[in-house]
Each structure stands twice: as structure tokens, then as C-alpha cells.
Motif scaffolding. Sequence first.
Motif, PDB file in Angstrom:
ATOM      1  N   ILE A 223       0.854  -1.189   0.000  1.00  0.00           N
ATOM      2  CA  ILE A 223       0.000   0.000   0.000  1.00  0.00           C
ATOM      3  C   ILE A 223       0.889   1.236   0.000  1.00  0.00           C
ATOM      4  CG2 ILE A 223      -1.774   1.267   1.287  1.00  0.00           C
ATOM      5  CD1 ILE A 223      -2.653  -1.423   2.452  1.00  0.00           C
ATOM      6  N   LEU A 224       0.755   2.062  -1.022  1.00  0.00           N
ATOM      7  CA  LEU A 224       1.640   3.224  -1.200  1.00  0.00           C
ATOM      8  C   LEU A 224       1.168   4.390  -0.327  1.00  0.00           C
ATOM      9  CD1 LEU A 224       2.157   3.023  -5.072  1.00  0.00           C
ATOM     10  CD2 LEU A 224       3.552   2.047  -3.235  1.00  0.00           C
ATOM     11  N   LEU A 225       1.341   4.208   0.966  1.00  0.00           N
ATOM     12  CA  LEU A 225       0.963   5.241   1.919  1.00  0.00           C
ATOM     13  C   LEU A 225       2.137   5.408   2.892  1.00  0.00           C
ATOM     14  CD1 LEU A 225      -1.428   7.058   2.812  1.00  0.00           C
ATOM     15  CD2 LEU A 225      -2.092   5.226   4.373  1.00  0.00           C
ATOM     16  N   PRO A 226       2.893   6.503   2.755  1.00  0.00           N
ATOM     17  CA  PRO A 226       4.128   6.678   3.546  1.00  0.00           C
ATOM     18  C   PRO A 226       3.922   6.493   5.037  1.00  0.00           C
ATOM     19  CG  PRO A 226       3.968   8.373   1.856  1.00  0.00           C
ATOM     20  CD  PRO A 226       2.676   7.627   1.844  1.00  0.00           C
ATOM     21  N   THR A 227       2.843   7.023   5.581  1.00  0.00           N
ATOM     22  CA  THR A 227       2.638   6.936   7.030  1.00  0.00           C
ATOM     23  C   THR A 227       2.363   5.516   7.503  1.00  0.00           C
ATOM     24  OG1 THR A 227       0.300   7.451   6.686  1.00  0.00           O
ATOM     25  CG2 THR A 227       1.769   9.298   7.168  1.00  0.00           C
ATOM     26  N   LEU A 228       2.011   4.627   6.548  1.00  0.00           N
ATOM     27  CA  LEU A 228       1.694   3.252   6.927  1.00  0.00           C
ATOM     28  C   LEU A 228       2.944   2.458   7.275  1.00  0.00           C
ATOM     29  CD1 LEU A 228      -0.416   0.978   7.194  1.00  0.00           C
ATOM     30  CD2 LEU A 228      -0.089   0.528   4.752  1.00  0.00           C
ATOM     31  N   GLN A 229       4.073   2.790   6.623  1.00  0.00           N
ATOM     32  CA  GLN A 229       5.290   1.994   6.793  1.00  0.00           C
ATOM     33  C   GLN A 229       5.751   1.953   8.247  1.00  0.00           C
ATOM     34  OE1 GLN A 229       6.461   0.122   4.335  1.00  0.00           O
ATOM     35  NE2 GLN A 229       4.709   0.938   3.166  1.00  0.00           N
TER      36      GLN A 229
ATOM     37  N   PRO B 236       5.299  -2.213  11.754  1.00  0.00           N
ATOM     38  CA  PRO B 236       5.984  -2.989  12.813  1.00  0.00           C
ATOM     39  C   PRO B 236       5.131  -3.218  14.057  1.00  0.00           C
ATOM     40  CG  PRO B 236       7.485  -1.381  11.864  1.00  0.00           C
ATOM     41  CD  PRO B 236       6.131  -1.079  11.299  1.00  0.00           C
ATOM     42  N   PHE B 237       4.202  -2.289  14.351  1.00  0.00           N
ATOM     43  CA  PHE B 237       3.325  -2.487  15.513  1.00  0.00           C
ATOM     44  C   PHE B 237       2.409  -3.698  15.316  1.00  0.00           C
ATOM     45  CE2 PHE B 237       4.399   2.018  16.034  1.00  0.00           C
ATOM     46  CZ  PHE B 237       4.737   2.045  17.381  1.00  0.00           C
ATOM     47  N   LEU B 238       1.992  -3.927  14.062  1.00  0.00           N
ATOM     48  CA  LEU B 238       1.183  -5.121  13.775  1.00  0.00           C
ATOM     49  C   LEU B 238       2.004  -6.381  13.996  1.00  0.00           C
ATOM     50  CD1 LEU B 238      -0.678  -3.990  10.508  1.00  0.00           C
ATOM     51  CD2 LEU B 238      -1.625  -4.165  12.808  1.00  0.00           C
ATOM     52  N   ASP B 239       3.296  -6.291  13.617  1.00  0.00           N
ATOM     53  CA  ASP B 239       4.190  -7.437  13.830  1.00  0.00           C
ATOM     54  C   ASP B 239       4.287  -7.763  15.320  1.00  0.00           C
ATOM     55  OD1 ASP B 239       4.595  -7.414  11.129  1.00  0.00           O
ATOM     56  OD2 ASP B 239       6.433  -6.218  11.238  1.00  0.00           O
ATOM     57  N   LEU B 240       4.377  -6.690  16.143  1.00  0.00           N
ATOM     58  CA  LEU B 240       4.496  -6.897  17.590  1.00  0.00           C
ATOM     59  C   LEU B 240       3.250  -7.570  18.165  1.00  0.00           C
ATOM     60  CD1 LEU B 240       6.126  -3.495  18.671  1.00  0.00           C
ATOM     61  CD2 LEU B 240       7.222  -5.750  18.598  1.00  0.00           C
ATOM     62  N   HIS B 241       2.100  -7.329  17.544  1.00  0.00           N
ATOM     63  CA  HIS B 241       0.850  -7.922  18.016  1.00  0.00           C
ATOM     64  C   HIS B 241       0.578  -9.289  17.367  1.00  0.00           C
ATOM     65  CE1 HIS B 241       0.101  -3.803  19.390  1.00  0.00           C
ATOM     66  NE2 HIS B 241      -0.788  -4.335  20.239  1.00  0.00           N
ATOM     67  N   GLY B 242       1.505  -9.752  16.573  1.00  0.00           N
ATOM     68  CA  GLY B 242       1.363 -11.070  15.963  1.00  0.00           C
ATOM     69  C   GLY B 242       0.353 -11.125  14.825  1.00  0.00           C
ATOM     70  N   THR B 243       0.040  -9.959  14.244  1.00  0.00           N
ATOM     71  CA  THR B 243      -0.899  -9.917  13.120  1.00  0.00           C
ATOM     72  C   THR B 243      -0.133 -10.099  11.807  1.00  0.00           C
ATOM     73  OG1 THR B 243      -2.321  -8.367  14.319  1.00  0.00           O
ATOM     74  CG2 THR B 243      -2.655  -8.540  11.930  1.00  0.00           C
ATOM     75  N   PRO B 244      -0.398 -11.157  11.084  1.00  0.00           N
ATOM     76  CA  PRO B 244       0.315 -11.389   9.822  1.00  0.00           C
ATOM     77  C   PRO B 244       0.039 -10.271   8.812  1.00  0.00           C
ATOM     78  CG  PRO B 244      -0.831 -13.362  10.554  1.00  0.00           C
ATOM     79  CD  PRO B 244      -1.323 -12.247  11.412  1.00  0.00           C
ATOM     80  N   ARG B 245       1.058  -9.943   8.043  1.00  0.00           N
ATOM     81  CA  ARG B 245       0.897  -8.905   7.025  1.00  0.00           C
ATOM     82  C   ARG B 245      -0.211  -9.284   6.021  1.00  0.00           C
ATOM     83  NH1 ARG B 245       5.581  -5.545   6.536  1.00  0.00           N
ATOM     84  NH2 ARG B 245       6.297  -5.223   8.689  1.00  0.00           N
ATOM     85  N   LEU B 246      -0.313 -10.578   5.707  1.00  0.00           N
ATOM     86  CA  LEU B 246      -1.340 -11.033   4.764  1.00  0.00           C
ATOM     87  C   LEU B 246      -2.737 -10.716   5.292  1.00  0.00           C
ATOM     88  CD1 LEU B 246      -2.353 -12.567   2.268  1.00  0.00           C
ATOM     89  CD2 LEU B 246      -2.154 -14.692   3.592  1.00  0.00           C
ATOM     90  N   GLU B 247      -2.948 -10.977   6.578  1.00  0.00           N
ATOM     91  CA  GLU B 247      -4.259 -10.722   7.170  1.00  0.00           C
ATOM     92  C   GLU B 247      -4.604  -9.240   7.109  1.00  0.00           C
ATOM     93  OE1 GLU B 247      -6.265 -10.944  11.603  1.00  0.00           O
ATOM     94  OE2 GLU B 247      -4.849 -12.537  11.014  1.00  0.00           O
ATOM     95  N   PHE B 248      -3.587  -8.398   7.389  1.00  0.00           N
ATOM     96  CA  PHE B 248      -3.816  -6.957   7.349  1.00  0.00           C
ATOM     97  C   PHE B 248      -4.154  -6.489   5.934  1.00  0.00           C
ATOM     98  CE2 PHE B 248      -1.754  -2.871   6.286  1.00  0.00           C
ATOM     99  CZ  PHE B 248      -2.613  -2.022   6.966  1.00  0.00           C
TER     100      PHE B 248
END
Length: 521
Positions: free
Chosen positions: A39-45, A49-61
Motif C-alpha cells: 500500500i503506497l501510503l508513507p505513514t503506513l510503513q 511494525p506495531f502489527l508485527d508486535l501484536h502477531g498480526t500477519p501482514r497477509l491478514e492486514f
Amino acid sequence: MFAGLPELGISNGEDLKETLTNCTEPLKAIDQFQTENGILLPTLQSALPFLDLHGTPRLEFHQSVFDELRDKLMERVATIAEGKDEDRYGKLKELLEKSFPLVKMPSIQPVVMQVLKHLPKVPEKKLKLVMADKELYKVCAVEVKRQIWQENQALFGDEVSPLLKQYIVAKEAALFSSDLSILHNFFSPSPKARRQGEVVLKLTQMIGKNVKLYDMVLQFLRTLFLRTRNVHYCTLRAELLMSLHDLDISEICSVDSCHKVWPNSCVQHVFFGECSGCLDLSMILCDPFSSNTLVLSTVRNLQELLSQDALPRDSPDLMLLLRMLSLGQGAWDMIDSQVFKEPRLELEVVTRFLPAMLSVLVDDYTFTVEQKLPSEEKTSLSYPTALPDNFNKYLQENRVACEMGLYYALHIAKQRNKNALQRLLPALVETYNDMAFGDIFLHLLTAHLTLLSDEFGTEEFCSAVFDGFLLNSFSSKDNVHRHNLRLLLHLHQKVLPSCVETLVKTLEPSKQVGKLPYCMK
């Protein structure tokens, strides 16, 4: 699964495979691939990592974001289509060009189908691609299929044919129902209930506002009626029109010549001069529900004339009813001959048959009144056993007269007039085109006979019903056999035991016949 992405300049699995094959640092290559195709949204990058810390897979997001965007896009497509922007369809066509390469991708396919659904005229090339692909054709909206069908009658016929078969099977099953009741018979469902039947509603949805598809369905019905003589196709033709009327589909109703003379299925306002479509009107009048109304109205009219000491030929209402009945009965001949004009009503039906029928009604009335008199006022009057010669003659030679004669039989059975019925039944053995042994009449007669159930305890009445009429044709007609069994099943406890035994033996399948009659399977 990801076919079409390269056409839009979007990398797919094959691109990632090639990148990993040729790179020296796989982790960096993966990171770069994610950056370029995420997703080409600079603020998203910084948030990922916070999703990673919560164990949320990038695919699911990414899948949840994708689903949300897809739903929003589909809503936007519907909003554009329903708006008033003059260029709204141009915008949809542009979106179609961009999205159609991904039509085979399950996640994108709903968007493409939504765009196709809202385009009043899908580009011919796209329609052909959808029609050629069975999976795409199966999932596309009925709005798209209509555009395909109107240019492909054979394909439309393949879609409609199973529905027509289903409709006929249901009608015939109703005629052979084991439930015999004068209150719940073939004609009991209301017009509104009938035109809200499953098949009628499906056909209405398939047709929509498309006049060409409506004409195709009517042509199918005319062809099948010509091929089979099955009057249920005429019923479907009438119910389909009235279903479209209920939905206020003016695009079709305004061009159907029958619509303006058939409002709310009321026959009393029909005027032949107002209808240029003589064939279409004749099919609607051939519908058993229409002819049932016509003949019942005719019998009531005759009773009124009798009470007024008036002649049949002097009643304009009666003449109109007879003309309409004649037009309906001539529907098949009209299609077969391609001569589309009102058939001539034989004058002798009015001048000879109807007076004979009135004389029979007088006999019934006189005998009924006689039976109600005190014993000291009664005469030695006995009920006539013979019918007027003209009555029998026209039962055999004229369709309109025969139809009226059959409904007279139902009328006297409803009145529980045993004597009149015993007088009439032998005459029904020989009728015009064996109309007395048709399924609709036998369905009604067997139901009406239940009103005389106690009379079946006498040998005289059993002989009149079975030997005098029903068993005269059963050996050569499977349908008559089935109606005999329906009646016996319902009344066996009332029927004279010796008669039951004889009937069971008579109706038993012959051992010399290689297969059972259809009704016994």
C-alpha cells in the motif's frame, strides 16, 4: 489465479519468483518487492511494525484492507450508475476496461461483475467473452445475461426450457392429487397466488423490461402449445403478463395487445374490436382458468334467462361469453392454420343447443320443486330419463356446446342432483374430441362426486357413474384409469362392497400387458 496483473503493470508471483532466482540477497529483494507492491501510503510503513508486535500477519492486514476497499468500490459503482451524471456510463466503461483483465481473479471478480451489471449496454466484445466462459456466464448478474440472451435465442431457450417443464409437471401433479375436494381443487388458488408462483417469478426476473425476451418466451409458449396441445402453456402466458402488470413493467405491458383488454384478469370488459392480437387473446382465453370463468358465467346467464322467460339469442352478455369461449377454444387451430381471425360461432348452438339445454334445466327445476311439495300436492311426475336429441348431437359435434354440457354436469353434481346426473352421464361417453375424458374435467367431476358420497352405497348410482361413464374409456386411456383410482381411493368406504370388489378387479393391471399403466407405477 493472478492472471491479468501483468497487463495492468502489477507484479505477480512469477515476477517474485524470477526476482528471487536472480538476486544475491533474497531478504533485501523481498523487502523491496513488498515496498513496491504494498500500500503506497508513507505513514503506513512506520505503523506496520506495531502489527508485527501484536502477531498480526501482514497477509491478514492487507486482505482486510483489500476487502474494505473492494466493498467501497462496489458501492461507488452503484452510486455512479444511479446518479444523474451524463457521463456516468462512460466512467463505468473506463473502469470496466481497467478491471476486466482481472475478471478471472476471485477477489476482483465481484467488482467486474458489479460494473457489468450496471452498464445498460455492455461492449459486445466483453459480452462474447463472458458468454464463452461457462464460469463467468454462471456468476454474472441477470442484467448481463439479458443482454446475452437477446442476441442468442438458443441459449435463452436452454435457460427457459427447464422452467417450462417444471411448470407443466406441477400443473399435471395438481390434477392427479389424491386430495378430492370441491373447495380445494385445481382452480382454487387465487390469481394473485398463481402469478406469484416460483416459475412465473423466475421468468419475470429473467425477462425484466426486455421486450425482445418477452416476445421470445411467448414464441416458446406458442410453439410448445402447438406441438403438445397442452393448455397449461396458455395459463403460463396469461400469468406471465399479469405478473409483469403487478410489477408495473410498462415497457412490456404497453406493447402487449392483450394487456389493455385484460385488466386484473376480468373477462367482462373484453371487447374484440380493441384487440389487434387475436392470437394472443385466444391463447389467454384458452387458459383453463379463463375458460372456467367463462363457462360458469354462461351457465349462470342461462339460469337468469330461464327465470326471465327470455331467449338465449336475445342476451348480448351471453353472446359475448360464447364468442369469447369460441375464440379460446380455437387458439390451437389459429396457430396451426396461421389464420388469425375470430372463429365463427355456429348459429345453431344458439338456436338449437341452448334451447335444448334450457329445457333440461327446466326439467331439473320442475322435479326439484315437485319434491319439495307436500305429499298431498305431489303428482305422479317422474324424472325424465332421456335427453333432447339436439343436446346429445351438439355434445358430440361442437366444442362450445360440449364445454357447456360438461359444466352442466358439474353444476348438477354440485346441486347433489342424483337423477339429473344419472340422466346425463351416459351422454358424456361420446363427446367432441373426447373432452369428457380430459384431465381437467375428470379432476373436477371426481371432486364434485364426493358431494354424493352416500349415493355410492346403491348399485344404481355406482352403475351410472362407473359402468355408465368412467369405465367406458379407462382401458384405452391411462389418465382415466388414474382418475378412477383417485375416486375409489377417496370413497371406497362409501361404495357398495360388491361394487368395490368388481372395480378392484376391473382396474387391476392386466397380466397380459407387459408393463403397468402409468398410474400404477
